[in-house]
Design a protein around this motif. Structure first.
Motif, short mmCIF file in Angstrom:
data_model
loop_
_atom_site.label_atom_id
_atom_site.label_comp_id
_atom_site.label_asym_id
_atom_site.label_seq_id
_atom_site.Cartn_x
_atom_site.Cartn_y
_atom_site.Cartn_z
N ALA A 73 11.70 -21.33 0.76
CA ALA A 73 10.54 -20.55 0.32
C ALA A 73 10.21 -19.46 1.33
CB ALA A 73 9.34 -21.48 0.11
N LEU A 74 10.29 -19.77 2.63
CA LEU A 74 10.03 -18.77 3.67
C LEU A 74 11.07 -17.66 3.63
CD1 LEU A 74 8.95 -20.99 6.71
CD2 LEU A 74 7.52 -19.51 5.29
N GLN A 75 12.32 -18.00 3.30
CA GLN A 75 13.33 -16.95 3.15
C GLN A 75 12.98 -16.03 1.98
OE1 GLN A 75 16.92 -19.50 2.93
NE2 GLN A 75 17.61 -18.55 4.84
N GLY A 76 12.42 -16.59 0.91
CA GLY A 76 11.98 -15.76 -0.20
C GLY A 76 10.82 -14.86 0.16
N LEU A 77 9.85 -15.41 0.91
CA LEU A 77 8.73 -14.59 1.39
C LEU A 77 9.22 -13.48 2.31
CD1 LEU A 77 6.02 -17.32 2.17
CD2 LEU A 77 5.92 -15.55 0.40
N SER A 78 10.23 -13.79 3.10
CA SER A 78 10.82 -12.79 3.98
C SER A 78 11.37 -11.61 3.17
CB SER A 78 11.95 -13.42 4.80
OG SER A 78 12.75 -12.44 5.44
N ALA A 79 12.11 -11.92 2.11
CA ALA A 79 12.65 -10.86 1.26
C ALA A 79 11.54 -10.06 0.60
CB ALA A 79 13.57 -11.47 0.20
N ALA A 80 10.46 -10.74 0.19
CA ALA A 80 9.33 -10.05 -0.43
C ALA A 80 8.68 -9.06 0.53
CB ALA A 80 8.30 -11.06 -0.91
N CYS A 81 8.71 -9.36 1.81
CA CYS A 81 8.18 -8.45 2.83
C CYS A 81 9.14 -7.29 3.11
CB CYS A 81 7.93 -9.20 4.14
SG CYS A 81 6.58 -10.40 4.08
N ILE A 82 10.40 -7.63 3.33
CA ILE A 82 11.36 -6.64 3.82
C ILE A 82 11.76 -5.62 2.74
CG2 ILE A 82 13.73 -6.35 4.67
CD1 ILE A 82 13.35 -9.01 6.17
N MET A 83 12.00 -6.06 1.52
CA MET A 83 12.54 -5.16 0.50
C MET A 83 11.62 -3.96 0.22
SD MET A 83 15.47 -6.37 -0.06
CE MET A 83 16.25 -7.91 0.43
N GLY A 122 18.86 -1.34 11.78
CA GLY A 122 17.98 -2.47 12.05
C GLY A 122 17.34 -2.99 10.79
N ILE A 123 16.86 -2.05 9.94
CA ILE A 123 16.28 -2.42 8.64
C ILE A 123 17.31 -3.13 7.77
CG2 ILE A 123 15.49 -1.45 6.45
CD1 ILE A 123 13.98 0.66 8.07
N ILE A 124 18.53 -2.58 7.77
CA ILE A 124 19.59 -3.16 6.94
C ILE A 124 19.92 -4.59 7.37
CG2 ILE A 124 22.04 -2.94 6.31
CD1 ILE A 124 21.64 0.10 6.35
N MET A 125 19.72 -4.91 8.64
CA MET A 125 19.93 -6.29 9.09
C MET A 125 19.04 -7.25 8.31
SD MET A 125 22.29 -6.25 11.47
CE MET A 125 23.02 -4.93 10.48
N GLY A 126 17.80 -6.83 8.04
CA GLY A 126 16.89 -7.68 7.27
C GLY A 126 17.32 -7.80 5.82
N VAL A 127 17.81 -6.71 5.23
CA VAL A 127 18.32 -6.74 3.86
C VAL A 127 19.50 -7.69 3.76
CG1 VAL A 127 19.36 -5.35 2.02
CG2 VAL A 127 17.51 -4.39 3.42
N ILE A 128 20.40 -7.60 4.73
CA ILE A 128 21.58 -8.46 4.75
C ILE A 128 21.19 -9.92 4.95
CG2 ILE A 128 23.62 -9.06 6.14
CD1 ILE A 128 24.09 -6.07 6.51
N ALA A 129 20.15 -10.16 5.76
CA ALA A 129 19.72 -11.54 6.02
C ALA A 129 19.41 -12.27 4.72
CB ALA A 129 18.51 -11.55 6.94
#
Length: 485
Positions: free
Chosen positions: A115-125, A19-26
């Protein structure tokens, strides 16, 4: 306060991990497809090359700006909470990108989505890695980290190929709708996971002045890098943006040097090995600009489709997944310095092989296939030794801050590398005038109506080779020889 009592007996499982990896892949597999599909997007949306360059680079920029901040917040308000927020941000961002209209709203909608996709990565990573550390132990943790890394590095290797295939067969918008589906699946797989928090002393205050000044300085710098040629480098607007970058940047340094809760800990750079590894990490991620330039070269200069261009990168995807564990073994055998330098040299050779835009397309494609494969090998050799060199000598109390800044260097390196390479390529190719001294040195075979594009690619790729040279120098000056770093 530690994690709640119910968390103590909780053990990570494959459902949570994937499930976590799904966010990394996103992020790595979907958001980064713009490195290849940018020409398709700009044609469909009626955008200029300069505007598209901003849209491509802004995701990594926002990831880099906020990754340290979100990692710190995750420790305090809950790692799973921040991971889920990251998934929600990517869903919203992907929806905006996928539904970007044509007309006056094109640029603002696309930029907000990216920009929201970048914020998403900043949260998930950072938060997802903290969850892995909290809920897996020993050999299971090593396996979980390896799977996480394969999702990250594998996604980055496959993004150009995947983006080309999707754009050609289903339209570029489909990529971002699939990204939404992947996030929904990831949220479902993570359901029921208890919260995890770090111990806190209760005296933490969010470093709002530091974050705001850092963000303003980075955004101003990004805009002037991508739009300076369009504005005119000596125009009042460009000079104003440069002034903002310098003045606000200086204010940021002053604030962070005095703040007890600074999100950016400059004392970390007293460690020379950490400094060299972080600088080289910034530069090795900055050569992501190689991808956008070389892929646009064969599309604009050779009339290849995004799908056909993406197929050239298949070796990159295979090599980076296949060789990332080799870098780990080289680290154990030789220490960090040698494999870091070897990785840089191989990556530099790959860029050199991608540079002969003077050749016929049939010959260039052969070099490109070899070059992209070596690109993956070089980055794979470099990755694990560099991370180890950056963190091995830091005190445990600074490991979190050190890893956050190191990952921030990755994202900002990619953002500025892509922006600068694309700006060089766009500036020279849009000029439609040949570079006389270059034609005096190099003979261009085949078509002569695309010389501006081909010459622009040589200049932009030359900049990437220069960054590799600087990276090697930084490693040689800072990372000690031998197994201990």
């Amino acid at each position: 306060m530690n994690s709640t009592t119910s968390n103590i007996a909780f053990k990570g499982n494959d459902r949570l991990l994937f499930g976590i990896i799904m966010g990394v892949i996103a992020f790595w597999l979907f958001a980064q497809t713009t490195l290849n599909i940018a020409p398709d997007m700009s044609r469909d949306l009626g955008m200029t090359a300069n505007s598209m360059n901003i849209a491509v680079a802004i995701t990594a920029l926002f990831s880099g700006i906020f990754i340290v901040v979100m990692g710190g917040l995750a420790d305090r308000i809950g790692r799973m909470k921040i991971v889920r927020i990251g998934f929600y941000l990517n869903i919203i961002g992907s929806l905006l990108v996928g539904l970007t209209p044509t007309g006056d709203l094109t640029l603002p909608v696309l930029l907000v989505g990216r920009a929201l996709q970048g914020l998403s990565a900043a949260c998930i990573m950072p938060a997802s890695l903290a969850v892995v550390k909290a809920y897996w132990d020993g050999a299971e943790r090593q396996r979980a980290i390896s799977m996480w890394s394969i999702g990250s590095w594998g996604g980055s290797g496959l993004c150009a190929l995947f983006g080309g295939l999707m754009s050609q067969n289903f339209g570029w918008r489909s990529i971002f709708f699939v990204s939404i589906a992947v996030c929904i699946l990831g949220l479902w797989m993570m359901r029921g996971t208890p919260e995890s928090k770090a111990e806190t002393k209760g005296d933490y205050k969010f470093d709002l002045p530091g974050v705001l000044t850092f963000m303003v300085a980075m955004v101003a710098l990004q805009v002037v890098v991508t739009q300076g040629n369009n504005f005119g480098w000596a125009s009042p607007l460009s000079l104003g943006l440069i002034a903002i970058t310098v003045v606000v940047g200086a204010l940021f340094l002053k604030i962070e040097s005095k703040s007890p809760n600074a999100f950016f800990d400059f004392s970390l750079f007293k460690n020379a090995t950490y400094t060299g590894a972080t600088i080289s990490n910034f530069l090795l991620n900055a050569v992501a600009g190689t991808l956008i330039v070389s892929l646009q070269l064969v599309q604009f200069g050779g009339n290849m489709t995004a799908q056909a261009a993406g197929m050239l990168t298949l070796g990159y995807a295979i090599a980076i997944i296949a060789f990332i564990r080799v870098g780990e073994k080289l680290l154990k055998l030789y220490g960090a310095r040698k494999p870091m330098i070897w990785g840089c040299l191989i990556t530099g050779l790959s860029i050199v092989l991608l540079s002969p835009a003077n050749l016929l397309l049939t010959d260039y494609k052969i070099l490109a296939i070899i070059g992209y494969s070596l690109f993956g090998v070089g980055l794979a050799f470099y990755a694990t030794p560099s991370t180890d060199a950056a963190l091995a000598n830091l005190p445990d109390a600074q490991a979190g801050a050190g890893s956050g800044i190191y990952k921030m260097a990755s994202s900002l390196g990619a953002a500025f590398g892509v922006a600068i390479s694309a700006a060089i390529f766009t500036a020279f190719s849009a000029n439609n005038e040949s570079i006389m001294w270059l034609e005096g040195v190099i003979t261009f075979s085949g078509r002569q109506d695309n010389l501006a594009v081909r010459e622009a690619a040589i200049m932009a790729l030359g900049f990437n080779v220069l960054m590799i040279v600087v990276a090697i120098i930084s490693i040689m000056l800072t990372v000690p020889k031998g197994k201990k770093t």
